[in-house]
Design a protein around this motif. Structure first.
Motif, PDB file in Angstrom:
ATOM      1  N   ASP A  89     -25.813  15.902  23.511  1.00 47.10           N
ATOM      2  CA  ASP A  89     -26.075  16.453  24.842  1.00 47.10           C
ATOM      3  C   ASP A  89     -25.803  15.382  25.896  1.00 47.10           C
ATOM      4  O   ASP A  89     -25.941  14.186  25.635  1.00 47.10           O
ATOM      5  CB  ASP A  89     -27.526  16.917  24.962  1.00 47.10           C
ATOM      6  CG  ASP A  89     -27.791  18.160  24.125  1.00 47.10           C
ATOM      7  OD1 ASP A  89     -27.054  19.152  24.279  1.00 47.10           O
ATOM      8  OD2 ASP A  89     -28.734  18.120  23.305  1.00 47.10           O
ATOM      9  N   GLY A  90     -25.424  15.816  27.090  1.00 49.69           N
ATOM     10  CA  GLY A  90     -25.188  14.884  28.187  1.00 49.69           C
ATOM     11  C   GLY A  90     -23.843  14.193  28.118  1.00 49.69           C
ATOM     12  O   GLY A  90     -23.649  13.142  28.733  1.00 49.69           O
ATOM     13  N   THR A  91     -22.905  14.773  27.379  1.00 51.52           N
ATOM     14  CA  THR A  91     -21.574  14.175  27.238  1.00 51.52           C
ATOM     15  C   THR A  91     -20.585  14.856  28.175  1.00 51.52           C
ATOM     16  O   THR A  91     -20.847  15.930  28.717  1.00 51.52           O
ATOM     17  CB  THR A  91     -21.073  14.309  25.794  1.00 51.52           C
ATOM     18  OG1 THR A  91     -20.971  15.705  25.456  1.00 51.52           O
ATOM     19  CG2 THR A  91     -22.022  13.637  24.822  1.00 51.52           C
ATOM     20  N   ASP A  92     -19.421  14.198  28.358  1.00 51.94           N
ATOM     21  CA  ASP A  92     -18.355  14.814  29.136  1.00 51.94           C
ATOM     22  C   ASP A  92     -17.080  14.884  28.298  1.00 51.94           C
ATOM     23  O   ASP A  92     -17.086  14.545  27.112  1.00 51.94           O
ATOM     24  CB  ASP A  92     -18.119  14.052  30.444  1.00 51.94           C
ATOM     25  CG  ASP A  92     -17.730  12.598  30.224  1.00 51.94           C
ATOM     26  OD1 ASP A  92     -17.195  12.271  29.139  1.00 51.94           O
ATOM     27  OD2 ASP A  92     -17.937  11.778  31.129  1.00 51.94           O
ATOM     28  N   SER A  93     -15.986  15.302  28.916  1.00 51.95           N
ATOM     29  CA  SER A  93     -14.748  15.523  28.177  1.00 51.95           C
ATOM     30  C   SER A  93     -14.121  14.228  27.659  1.00 51.95           C
ATOM     31  O   SER A  93     -13.240  14.258  26.804  1.00 51.95           O
ATOM     32  CB  SER A  93     -13.726  16.257  29.064  1.00 51.95           C
ATOM     33  OG  SER A  93     -13.447  15.497  30.235  1.00 51.95           O
ATOM     34  N   ASN A  94     -14.562  13.080  28.180  1.00 57.85           N
ATOM     35  CA  ASN A  94     -14.026  11.796  27.739  1.00 57.85           C
ATOM     36  C   ASN A  94     -14.835  11.169  26.600  1.00 57.85           C
ATOM     37  O   ASN A  94     -14.524  10.062  26.158  1.00 57.85           O
ATOM     38  CB  ASN A  94     -13.993  10.801  28.907  1.00 57.85           C
ATOM     39  CG  ASN A  94     -13.004  11.212  29.981  1.00 57.85           C
ATOM     40  OD1 ASN A  94     -11.906  11.641  29.679  1.00 57.85           O
ATOM     41  ND2 ASN A  94     -13.414  11.090  31.241  1.00 57.85           N
ATOM     42  N   THR A  95     -15.866  11.864  26.129  1.00 53.39           N
ATOM     43  CA  THR A  95     -16.752  11.299  25.113  1.00 53.39           C
ATOM     44  C   THR A  95     -16.294  11.653  23.708  1.00 53.39           C
ATOM     45  O   THR A  95     -15.928  12.798  23.427  1.00 53.39           O
ATOM     46  CB  THR A  95     -18.191  11.801  25.305  1.00 53.39           C
ATOM     47  OG1 THR A  95     -18.631  11.478  26.629  1.00 53.39           O
ATOM     48  CG2 THR A  95     -19.134  11.162  24.302  1.00 53.39           C
ATOM     49  N   VAL A  96     -16.323  10.652  22.822  1.00 57.83           N
ATOM     50  CA  VAL A  96     -16.056  10.873  21.400  1.00 57.83           C
ATOM     51  C   VAL A  96     -17.264  10.416  20.596  1.00 57.83           C
ATOM     52  O   VAL A  96     -18.084   9.612  21.068  1.00 57.83           O
ATOM     53  CB  VAL A  96     -14.794  10.119  20.911  1.00 57.83           C
ATOM     54  CG1 VAL A  96     -13.556  10.644  21.612  1.00 57.83           C
ATOM     55  CG2 VAL A  96     -14.952   8.614  21.106  1.00 57.83           C
ATOM     56  N   LEU A  97     -17.372  10.943  19.392  1.00 63.31           N
ATOM     57  CA  LEU A  97     -18.407  10.524  18.456  1.00 63.31           C
ATOM     58  C   LEU A  97     -17.785   9.572  17.450  1.00 63.31           C
ATOM     59  O   LEU A  97     -16.745   9.871  16.860  1.00 63.31           O
ATOM     60  CB  LEU A  97     -18.999  11.747  17.744  1.00 63.31           C
ATOM     61  CG  LEU A  97     -19.936  11.463  16.561  1.00 63.31           C
ATOM     62  CD1 LEU A  97     -21.190  10.726  17.023  1.00 63.31           C
ATOM     63  CD2 LEU A  97     -20.301  12.776  15.854  1.00 63.31           C
ATOM     64  N   LEU A  98     -18.401   8.420  17.264  1.00 61.12           N
ATOM     65  CA  LEU A  98     -17.971   7.457  16.256  1.00 61.12           C
ATOM     66  C   LEU A  98     -19.047   7.377  15.180  1.00 61.12           C
ATOM     67  O   LEU A  98     -20.232   7.207  15.484  1.00 61.12           O
ATOM     68  CB  LEU A  98     -17.757   6.076  16.875  1.00 61.12           C
ATOM     69  CG  LEU A  98     -16.704   5.975  17.971  1.00 61.12           C
ATOM     70  CD1 LEU A  98     -16.753   4.608  18.644  1.00 61.12           C
ATOM     71  CD2 LEU A  98     -15.308   6.212  17.395  1.00 61.12           C
ATOM     72  N   ILE A  99     -18.632   7.500  13.924  1.00 61.05           N
ATOM     73  CA  ILE A  99     -19.548   7.365  12.798  1.00 61.05           C
ATOM     74  C   ILE A  99     -19.206   6.077  12.070  1.00 61.05           C
ATOM     75  O   ILE A  99     -18.090   5.912  11.564  1.00 61.05           O
ATOM     76  CB  ILE A  99     -19.451   8.545  11.820  1.00 61.05           C
ATOM     77  CG1 ILE A  99     -19.719   9.878  12.531  1.00 61.05           C
ATOM     78  CG2 ILE A  99     -20.424   8.347  10.652  1.00 61.05           C
ATOM     79  CD1 ILE A  99     -21.140  10.064  12.994  1.00 61.05           C
ATOM     80  N   ALA A 100     -20.158   5.148  12.028  1.00 67.31           N
ATOM     81  CA  ALA A 100     -19.961   3.872  11.330  1.00 67.31           C
ATOM     82  C   ALA A 100     -20.749   3.887  10.025  1.00 67.31           C
ATOM     83  O   ALA A 100     -21.932   4.239  10.009  1.00 67.31           O
ATOM     84  CB  ALA A 100     -20.425   2.715  12.211  1.00 67.31           C
TER      85      ALA A 100
END
Length: 260
Positions: free
Chosen positions: A168-179
């Motif tokens: 939540d609270g993300t925009d179109s430039n946000t990605v999710l990174l899984i480490a």
């Protein structure tokens, strides 16, 4: 001289008061830990071939131990550009050197170096500067998180983890990174600047996977490195703005539960 009844009552009242204050202090500290507004993502760029790196590795190990109950996330990336100088770091990857170069672009740096720490994708400094790191952690814990991330593992089988996420609270430039992190390791270095030393590492990034956020919730399959087990490894998720490099949210999975 025998103590009077008034003196005894006064002493008992003082002990009770001090005990109450101690209890309140402990309770307040616990409340602060639970109610932290923000988070601190500490990304360390390091190498076994760099003689300046062991103090930074030791520093993040100390922070990891001290702040284990706080929203402080440590990721240690072993870069590969030191490998050509006599010792190949088994944990190194060209992908991690690339990530450091991307930060150099975000932060307008002329060059990359080790050890380097970047906090929340916005602040960088020499990785062994303890005072600077502690100040950055304190500052970021007091700032409300721009975005919220929750993670959970629904299955682990055949070398893959199935992860459910909500952002939540993300925009179109946000990605999710899984480490995918290996929590501890030791290496006896046989060549290079650290020859003869046994180096200890924590929170070693073994894999970093990028996920496009096409919706606020979703499922992603993450390949797990050989040797993965729930007790010695953990998974951390980051929300990163690809325009600025800022980390806007973070969460980690320990076993099958997630901590925001």
């Amino acid at each position: 001289m025998r103590p009077t009844k008034i003196f005894i009552l006064a002493m008992l009242l003082m002990v009770a008061t001090l005990g109450t204050k101690a209890y309140i202090g402990t309770k307040l500290l616990t409340h602060i830990k639970k109610e932290s507004k923000g988070f601190a993502v500490i990304e360390l760029f390091t190498s076994e071939g760099c003689s300046s790196c062991p103090p930074a590795d030791a520093l993040v190990a100390k922070i990891a131990k001290e702040d284990k109950d706080m929203p402080v996330y440590i990721l240690a990336y072993h870069v590969d550009y030191w490998n050509r100088l006599g010792w190949k770091d088994a944990f190194s990857s060209a992908d991690f050197s690339k990530r450091q170069n991307e930060y150099a672009s975000y932060l307008h740096l002329r060059q990359i170096y080790t050890p380097q720490i970047i906090v929340n994708g916005k602040t960088e400094f020499v990785g062994s500067e303890e005072g600077t790191l502690r100040s950055a952690i304190k500052t970021n814990l007091q700032v409300a998180s721009p975005a919220q991330l929750s993670l959970g593992i629904s299955a682990v089988e055949k070398g893959q983890a199935t992860i459910k996420y909500s952002a939540d609270g993300t925009d179109s430039n946000t990605v999710l990174l899984i480490a995918v992190l290996q929590k501890n390791a030791q290496t006896k270095v046989e060549r290079g600047e650290n020859v003869g030393r046994t180096l200890s590492h924590v929170q070693i990034v073994r894999k970093l996977q990028k996920v496009a956020l096409n919706s606020k919730t979703g499922t992603v399959n993450v390949s797990l490195p050989n040797g993965y087990d729930a007790s010695g490894w953990e998974l951390v998720g980051l929300l990163q703005n690809t325009s600025t490099g800022a980390i806007t949210g973070a969460a980690k999975i320990k076993g099958t539960s997630a901590t925001i």
